[in-house]
Design a protein around this motif. Structure first.
Motif, mmCIF file in Angstrom:
data_model
loop_
_atom_site.group_PDB
_atom_site.id
_atom_site.type_symbol
_atom_site.label_atom_id
_atom_site.label_comp_id
_atom_site.label_asym_id
_atom_site.label_seq_id
_atom_site.Cartn_x
_atom_site.Cartn_y
_atom_site.Cartn_z
ATOM 1 N N LYS A 3 43.109 -24.775 74.464
ATOM 2 C CA LYS A 3 43.793 -25.848 73.968
ATOM 3 C C LYS A 3 44.377 -25.775 72.848
ATOM 4 N N ASP A 4 45.339 -26.654 72.472
ATOM 5 C CA ASP A 4 46.048 -26.795 71.159
ATOM 6 C C ASP A 4 46.738 -25.465 70.521
ATOM 7 N N ILE A 5 46.980 -24.614 71.311
ATOM 8 C CA ILE A 5 47.731 -23.347 71.066
ATOM 9 C C ILE A 5 49.213 -23.354 71.244
ATOM 10 N N HIS A 6 49.615 -24.212 71.914
ATOM 11 C CA HIS A 6 50.960 -24.189 72.568
ATOM 12 C C HIS A 6 51.887 -25.117 71.823
ATOM 13 N N PRO A 7 53.003 -24.670 71.381
ATOM 14 C CA PRO A 7 53.938 -25.667 70.814
ATOM 15 C C PRO A 7 54.391 -27.024 71.402
ATOM 16 N N GLN A 8 54.669 -27.857 70.752
ATOM 17 C CA GLN A 8 54.887 -29.260 71.379
ATOM 18 C C GLN A 8 56.483 -29.242 71.813
ATOM 19 N N LEU A 9 56.478 -29.714 72.980
ATOM 20 C CA LEU A 9 57.957 -29.434 73.652
ATOM 21 C C LEU A 9 58.719 -31.027 73.499
ATOM 22 N N ASN A 10 59.964 -30.973 72.822
ATOM 23 C CA ASN A 10 60.607 -32.062 72.531
ATOM 24 C C ASN A 10 61.848 -32.167 73.793
ATOM 25 N N SER A 29 62.231 -26.990 69.115
ATOM 26 C CA SER A 29 62.822 -27.532 67.823
ATOM 27 C C SER A 29 62.791 -29.041 67.748
ATOM 28 N N LYS A 30 62.860 -29.515 66.495
ATOM 29 C CA LYS A 30 62.996 -30.822 66.371
ATOM 30 C C LYS A 30 64.287 -31.142 66.225
ATOM 31 N N GLU A 31 65.527 -30.385 65.798
ATOM 32 C CA GLU A 31 66.816 -30.748 65.744
ATOM 33 C C GLU A 31 67.507 -29.689 66.294
ATOM 34 N N VAL A 32 68.529 -29.789 66.635
ATOM 35 C CA VAL A 32 69.428 -28.734 67.568
ATOM 36 C C VAL A 32 70.852 -29.479 67.375
#
Length: 69
Positions: A3-10, A29-32
């Motif tokens: 649990k909690d090792i994967h990055p957040q998908l936006n 990424s948060k901004e592209v």
């Protein structure tokens, strides 16, 4: 699976800075930003007037035809 090792998908809706066409994508990424997309790139549109202005296409075609001979 840990649990909690994967990055957040936006899910982002980004806009091409050339033609203002909107695209939706999923990324960590948060901004592209994109400068040229498939809606305005000369390879996809078939408009080579911008590329021909520099003469690179003609030069390539001449070298390719000379190489075939």
């Amino acid at each position: 699976m840990k649990k909690d090792i994967h990055p957040q998908l936006n899910k982002l809706e980004i806009e091409c800075s050339t033609c203002s066409k909107k695209h939706e994508l999923s990324t960590t990424s948060k901004e592209v930003t994109i400068d040229v997309c498939s809606g305005c790139h000369s390879f996809y549109t078939g408009d080579t007037s911008v590329a021909k202005a520099t003469g690179r296409i003609e030069r390539f075609k001449r070298r390719a035809s000379a190489a075939r001979k």
